[in-house]
Design an enzyme around this catalytic site. Structure first.
Site, short mmCIF file in Angstrom:
data_model
loop_
_atom_site.label_atom_id
_atom_site.label_comp_id
_atom_site.label_asym_id
_atom_site.label_seq_id
_atom_site.Cartn_x
_atom_site.Cartn_y
_atom_site.Cartn_z
N LYS A 170 -4.06 5.58 7.77
CA LYS A 170 -4.95 5.67 6.60
C LYS A 170 -5.90 6.84 6.82
O LYS A 170 -6.80 6.78 7.66
CB LYS A 170 -5.72 4.36 6.43
CG LYS A 170 -6.35 4.21 5.04
CD LYS A 170 -6.86 2.79 4.83
CE LYS A 170 -7.26 2.56 3.37
NZ LYS A 170 -8.40 3.35 2.93
N ARG B 168 0.87 -1.19 0.00
CA ARG B 168 0.00 0.00 0.00
C ARG B 168 0.90 1.23 0.00
O ARG B 168 1.61 1.48 0.97
CB ARG B 168 -0.93 0.01 1.22
CG ARG B 168 -1.97 1.14 1.16
CD ARG B 168 -3.01 1.01 2.24
NE ARG B 168 -2.52 1.47 3.52
CZ ARG B 168 -3.19 1.32 4.67
NH1 ARG B 168 -4.35 0.68 4.68
NH2 ARG B 168 -2.70 1.79 5.80
N SER C 282 -12.58 -4.25 1.73
CA SER C 282 -12.74 -3.62 3.04
C SER C 282 -14.21 -3.41 3.36
O SER C 282 -14.98 -2.93 2.53
CB SER C 282 -12.03 -2.26 3.07
OG SER C 282 -10.64 -2.41 2.97
#
Length: 211
Positions: free
Chosen positions: A139, A41, A110
């Site tokens: 995040k 990520r 998610s």
């Protein structure tokens, strides 16, 4: 049918936290300590740079039999021959991603709440990332913390494998497993640790003991 995967200890990389040590070195240490799945990520990397990162991690992980998942970017996953993709609620629809990925790659999604679960297209999805369990600083667009009770509520709705994510550390890992998760996904608990290998080993031991 998607290739086999193990959600026990799911490492999600963060470019800010691995910068000093290096991405590959951090992942290598985490895997040595027991990480069972790795997600690349890096919202700061685009196009070619992200593909190069994915290829470097694939070269490290493939001989070890550990899958590499790419966050959001189906095109990068295909270009780098990664093992799968993890999608957020605002990303490509899972059915469209599956059509591009083919039947063999891993597809994660998610989900934050039972309502979000109910509204989700689960076609072709192999596992769910459920959270954030607690507040997280890694995040920016993460939703409100759902706690282990929120994770348990999603667990009750599906037989898909689920991994808890969001602010999870060694102290919380056991509670996440007891709430019904098949594993824990961590970012700073490994990426920001002085010794990623030791951190991964301790987290995996906590998960194993809770089972």
């Amino acid at each position: 049918m998607a290739r086999a995967f193990d959600l026990t200890l799911y490492l999600v990389t963060d470019p800010r936290l691995v910068a000093a040590r290096g991405l590959v070195a951090t992942v290598a240490a985490a895997v040595k300590g027991g990480a069972t799945l790795v997600q690349l990520r890096d919202p700061e990397a685009h196009g070619r740079a992200l593909v190069e990162q994915a290829r470097a991690l694939k070269a490290l992980l493939k001989p070890l039999g550990i899958p590499l998942i790419v966050n959001d970017r189906v095109d990068v996953a295909v270009a780098a021959d990664a093992d799968g993709v993890h999608l957020g609620q605002d990303d490509m629809a899972p059915a469209d991603a599956r059509a591009l990925l083919g039947p063999d790659r891993i597809l994660g999604l998610s989900v934050g709440t039972p309502a979000e679960f109910a509204a989700s297209d689960l076609a072709g999805v192999d596992y769910l990332g459920v959270g954030p369990v607690t507040a997280t600083g890694t995040k920016a667009d993460a939703g409100a913390a759902i706690g282990t009770a929120g994770l348990a509520a999603v667990r009750a709705l599906t037989r898909l494998p689920i991994v808890g994510i969001g602010g999870i550390d060694r102290a919380l890992a056991a509670d996440v497993i007891r709430a019904g998760a098949d594993g824990v996904a961590v970012v700073s608990a490994i990426c920001a640790a002085p010794d990623p290998e030791d951190a991964a080993r301790a987290l995996k031991a906590a998960v194993t003991a809770a089972r």
